[in-house]
Design a protein around this motif. Structure first.
Motif, PDB file in Angstrom:
ATOM      1  N   GLU A  25       5.110  16.771 -14.296  1.00  0.00           N
ATOM      2  CA  GLU A  25       6.497  17.394 -15.036  1.00  0.00           C
ATOM      3  C   GLU A  25       6.031  17.218 -16.532  1.00  0.00           C
ATOM      4  OE1 GLU A  25      10.321  18.872 -15.286  1.00  0.00           O
ATOM      5  OE2 GLU A  25       9.000  18.677 -13.604  1.00  0.00           O
ATOM      6  N   ARG A  26       5.593  16.133 -17.080  1.00  0.00           N
ATOM      7  CA  ARG A  26       5.292  15.989 -18.607  1.00  0.00           C
ATOM      8  C   ARG A  26       4.742  17.100 -19.137  1.00  0.00           C
ATOM      9  NH1 ARG A  26       0.794  12.087 -19.964  1.00  0.00           N
ATOM     10  NH2 ARG A  26      -0.173  13.831 -19.265  1.00  0.00           N
ATOM     11  N   ASP A  27       3.493  17.628 -18.320  1.00  0.00           N
ATOM     12  CA  ASP A  27       2.279  18.865 -18.738  1.00  0.00           C
ATOM     13  C   ASP A  27       3.351  19.971 -18.887  1.00  0.00           C
ATOM     14  OD1 ASP A  27       0.527  17.080 -18.857  1.00  0.00           O
ATOM     15  OD2 ASP A  27      -0.402  17.582 -16.934  1.00  0.00           O
ATOM     16  N   ASN A  28       4.051  20.343 -17.628  1.00  0.00           N
ATOM     17  CA  ASN A  28       5.142  21.442 -17.658  1.00  0.00           C
ATOM     18  C   ASN A  28       6.080  21.192 -19.047  1.00  0.00           C
ATOM     19  OD1 ASN A  28       3.655  22.506 -15.618  1.00  0.00           O
ATOM     20  ND2 ASN A  28       5.327  21.464 -14.379  1.00  0.00           N
ATOM     21  N   ILE A  29       6.718  20.352 -19.335  1.00  0.00           N
ATOM     22  CA  ILE A  29       7.633  20.127 -20.478  1.00  0.00           C
ATOM     23  C   ILE A  29       7.003  20.471 -21.626  1.00  0.00           C
ATOM     24  CG2 ILE A  29       8.874  18.409 -21.532  1.00  0.00           C
ATOM     25  CD1 ILE A  29       9.904  17.476 -19.028  1.00  0.00           C
ATOM     26  N   LEU A  30       5.734  19.970 -21.844  1.00  0.00           N
ATOM     27  CA  LEU A  30       5.054  19.876 -23.247  1.00  0.00           C
ATOM     28  C   LEU A  30       4.541  21.468 -23.291  1.00  0.00           C
ATOM     29  CD1 LEU A  30       2.798  16.832 -23.133  1.00  0.00           C
ATOM     30  CD2 LEU A  30       4.549  17.423 -24.618  1.00  0.00           C
ATOM     31  N   ARG A  31       4.174  21.998 -21.991  1.00  0.00           N
ATOM     32  CA  ARG A  31       3.730  23.355 -22.111  1.00  0.00           C
ATOM     33  C   ARG A  31       4.928  24.318 -22.419  1.00  0.00           C
ATOM     34  NH1 ARG A  31       0.276  23.519 -18.235  1.00  0.00           N
ATOM     35  NH2 ARG A  31       1.824  23.035 -16.659  1.00  0.00           N
ATOM     36  N   GLU A  32       6.168  24.022 -21.835  1.00  0.00           N
ATOM     37  CA  GLU A  32       7.337  24.988 -22.322  1.00  0.00           C
ATOM     38  C   GLU A  32       7.743  24.492 -23.451  1.00  0.00           C
ATOM     39  OE1 GLU A  32       9.410  26.921 -20.833  1.00  0.00           O
ATOM     40  OE2 GLU A  32       7.880  27.129 -19.438  1.00  0.00           O
ATOM     41  N   ALA A  71       0.906  -1.188   0.076  1.00  0.00           N
ATOM     42  CA  ALA A  71       0.258  -0.090  -0.007  1.00  0.00           C
ATOM     43  C   ALA A  71       1.013   1.253  -0.049  1.00  0.00           C
ATOM     44  CB  ALA A  71      -1.095  -0.033   1.031  1.00  0.00           C
ATOM     45  N   ARG A  72       1.962   1.253   0.934  1.00  0.00           N
ATOM     46  CA  ARG A  72       2.875   2.280   0.749  1.00  0.00           C
ATOM     47  C   ARG A  72       3.599   2.536  -0.323  1.00  0.00           C
ATOM     48  NH1 ARG A  72       8.107   3.412   1.272  1.00  0.00           N
ATOM     49  NH2 ARG A  72       8.570   1.300   1.368  1.00  0.00           N
ATOM     50  N   LEU A  73       3.936   1.534  -1.128  1.00  0.00           N
ATOM     51  CA  LEU A  73       4.646   1.413  -2.371  1.00  0.00           C
ATOM     52  C   LEU A  73       3.726   1.928  -3.378  1.00  0.00           C
ATOM     53  CD1 LEU A  73       6.997  -1.694  -2.265  1.00  0.00           C
ATOM     54  CD2 LEU A  73       7.615   0.926  -2.236  1.00  0.00           C
ATOM     55  N   THR A  74       2.318   1.499  -3.281  1.00  0.00           N
ATOM     56  CA  THR A  74       1.427   1.969  -4.510  1.00  0.00           C
ATOM     57  C   THR A  74       1.246   3.534  -4.186  1.00  0.00           C
ATOM     58  OG1 THR A  74       0.328  -0.180  -4.352  1.00  0.00           O
ATOM     59  CG2 THR A  74      -1.121   1.569  -5.070  1.00  0.00           C
ATOM     60  N   SER A  75       1.034   3.930  -3.129  1.00  0.00           N
ATOM     61  CA  SER A  75       0.896   5.393  -2.740  1.00  0.00           C
ATOM     62  C   SER A  75       2.032   6.048  -3.296  1.00  0.00           C
ATOM     63  CB  SER A  75       0.430   5.658  -1.379  1.00  0.00           C
ATOM     64  OG  SER A  75       1.703   5.463  -0.482  1.00  0.00           O
ATOM     65  N   GLU A  76       3.229   5.724  -3.077  1.00  0.00           N
ATOM     66  CA  GLU A  76       4.590   6.418  -3.490  1.00  0.00           C
ATOM     67  C   GLU A  76       4.616   6.614  -4.911  1.00  0.00           C
ATOM     68  OE1 GLU A  76       8.122   4.610  -1.935  1.00  0.00           O
ATOM     69  OE2 GLU A  76       7.581   5.452   0.188  1.00  0.00           O
ATOM     70  N   ASN A  77       4.111   5.159  -5.654  1.00  0.00           N
ATOM     71  CA  ASN A  77       3.953   5.029  -7.151  1.00  0.00           C
ATOM     72  C   ASN A  77       3.264   6.011  -7.589  1.00  0.00           C
ATOM     73  OD1 ASN A  77       4.590   4.186  -9.600  1.00  0.00           O
ATOM     74  ND2 ASN A  77       3.143   2.417  -9.224  1.00  0.00           N
ATOM     75  N   ASP A  78       1.870   5.883  -6.996  1.00  0.00           N
ATOM     76  CA  ASP A  78       0.900   7.037  -7.513  1.00  0.00           C
ATOM     77  C   ASP A  78       1.238   8.697  -7.374  1.00  0.00           C
ATOM     78  OD1 ASP A  78      -0.998   5.055  -8.089  1.00  0.00           O
ATOM     79  OD2 ASP A  78      -2.201   5.120  -6.059  1.00  0.00           O
ATOM     80  N   ALA A  79       1.947   8.777  -6.387  1.00  0.00           N
ATOM     81  CA  ALA A  79       2.643  10.183  -6.128  1.00  0.00           C
ATOM     82  C   ALA A  79       3.691  10.466  -7.135  1.00  0.00           C
ATOM     83  CB  ALA A  79       3.019  10.381  -4.842  1.00  0.00           C
ATOM     84  N   LEU A  80       4.568   9.371  -7.322  1.00  0.00           N
ATOM     85  CA  LEU A  80       5.476   9.726  -8.579  1.00  0.00           C
ATOM     86  C   LEU A  80       4.968   9.592  -9.950  1.00  0.00           C
ATOM     87  CD1 LEU A  80       8.431   7.170  -7.346  1.00  0.00           C
ATOM     88  CD2 LEU A  80       8.459   9.807  -7.112  1.00  0.00           C
ATOM     89  N   LEU A  81       3.906   8.915 -10.090  1.00  0.00           N
ATOM     90  CA  LEU A  81       3.176   8.912 -11.296  1.00  0.00           C
ATOM     91  C   LEU A  81       2.518  10.539 -11.592  1.00  0.00           C
ATOM     92  CD1 LEU A  81       2.483   7.252 -13.815  1.00  0.00           C
ATOM     93  CD2 LEU A  81       0.600   6.452 -12.694  1.00  0.00           C
ATOM     94  N   LYS A  82       1.804  10.849 -10.579  1.00  0.00           N
ATOM     95  CA  LYS A  82       1.267  12.254 -10.479  1.00  0.00           C
ATOM     96  C   LYS A  82       2.216  13.347 -10.848  1.00  0.00           C
ATOM     97  CE  LYS A  82      -1.944  15.025  -7.878  1.00  0.00           C
ATOM     98  NZ  LYS A  82      -2.649  15.083  -6.656  1.00  0.00           N
ATOM     99  N   GLU A  83       3.510  13.231 -10.145  1.00  0.00           N
ATOM    100  CA  GLU A  83       4.416  14.309 -10.119  1.00  0.00           C
ATOM    101  C   GLU A  83       5.066  14.001 -11.652  1.00  0.00           C
ATOM    102  OE1 GLU A  83       8.780  14.615  -7.939  1.00  0.00           O
ATOM    103  OE2 GLU A  83       7.150  14.465  -6.729  1.00  0.00           O
ATOM    104  N   ALA A  84       5.111  13.012 -12.196  1.00  0.00           N
ATOM    105  CA  ALA A  84       5.546  12.708 -13.472  1.00  0.00           C
ATOM    106  C   ALA A  84       4.863  13.423 -14.797  1.00  0.00           C
ATOM    107  CB  ALA A  84       5.883  11.232 -13.887  1.00  0.00           C
ATOM    108  N   ARG A  85       3.510  12.903 -14.375  1.00  0.00           N
ATOM    109  CA  ARG A  85       2.422  13.701 -15.409  1.00  0.00           C
ATOM    110  C   ARG A  85       2.688  15.254 -15.166  1.00  0.00           C
ATOM    111  NH1 ARG A  85      -2.149   9.512 -13.572  1.00  0.00           N
ATOM    112  NH2 ARG A  85      -1.553   7.933 -15.079  1.00  0.00           N
TER     113      ARG A  85
END
Length: 164
Positions: free
Chosen positions: A75-82, A59-73
């Motif tokens: 970051e991706r949106d910021n990179i695409l916007r830039e 559960a901890r790893l899943t929540s960390e994974n979700d947080a990392l995935l959200k952060e990556a999204r």
């Protein structure tokens, strides 16, 4: 009928043998069996606690994974916007540069056309002047061949000069 109503001796010896068997089992078998059951219970509890810990870790790893995935999204949106901003800026700069270069070339061509027009006009004027002089010479030569025509021309010119 003997089997349905047992005799006292049979009951006595059956009870004695049952008690001896119970004593032997209690002395030698119940301890290892209870120890094995206790060990099995302990191993099951340990396995359950490990499973619970693994479940919590998942559960901890899943929540960390979700947080990392959200952060990556994000970051991706910021990179695409830039990247879109940079693309728009590059396109805008290219258009501006092309417009300036086009205006410069048009101005240069206009100046060249004006220069060529002026040169052509000068050449036309020179040719017209040359032709006019040639025509005037021929006319004057024709007019000056006859003395009476010369006198008439001078008289006309004098009249025009007096009137002006």
């Amino acid at each position: 009928m003997e089997l349905v109503t047992p005799e006292i001796g049979l009951v006595f010896w059956t009870t004695v043998s049952f008690l001896i068997l119970l004593f032997i089992l209690g002395k030698f078998a119940w301890g290892p069996i209870l120890l094995a059951i206790t060990e099995r219970e302990t191993s099951i509890e340990t396995a359950l606690s490990r499973a619970e810990a693994a479940k919590e870790e998942m559960a901890r790893l899943t929540s960390e994974n979700d947080a990392l995935l959200k952060e990556a999204r994000i970051e991706r949106d910021n990179i695409l916007r830039e990247a879109k901003k940079m693309k728009d800026q590059i396109v805008s700069d290219a258009k501006e540069t092309a417009n300036k270069e086009g205006a410069r070339l048009i101005e240069k061509a206009r100046i060249e056309i004006d220069n060529q027009t002026a040169i052509a006009m000068a050449q036309v004027k020179d040719q017209v002047a040359s032709l006019s002089i040639e025509i005037a010479e021929k006319i004057l030569q024709k007019q000056f061949e006859d003395q009476s025509k010369q006198d008439a021309l001078v008289a006309d010119l004098l009249k025009q000069v007096k009137l002006n």
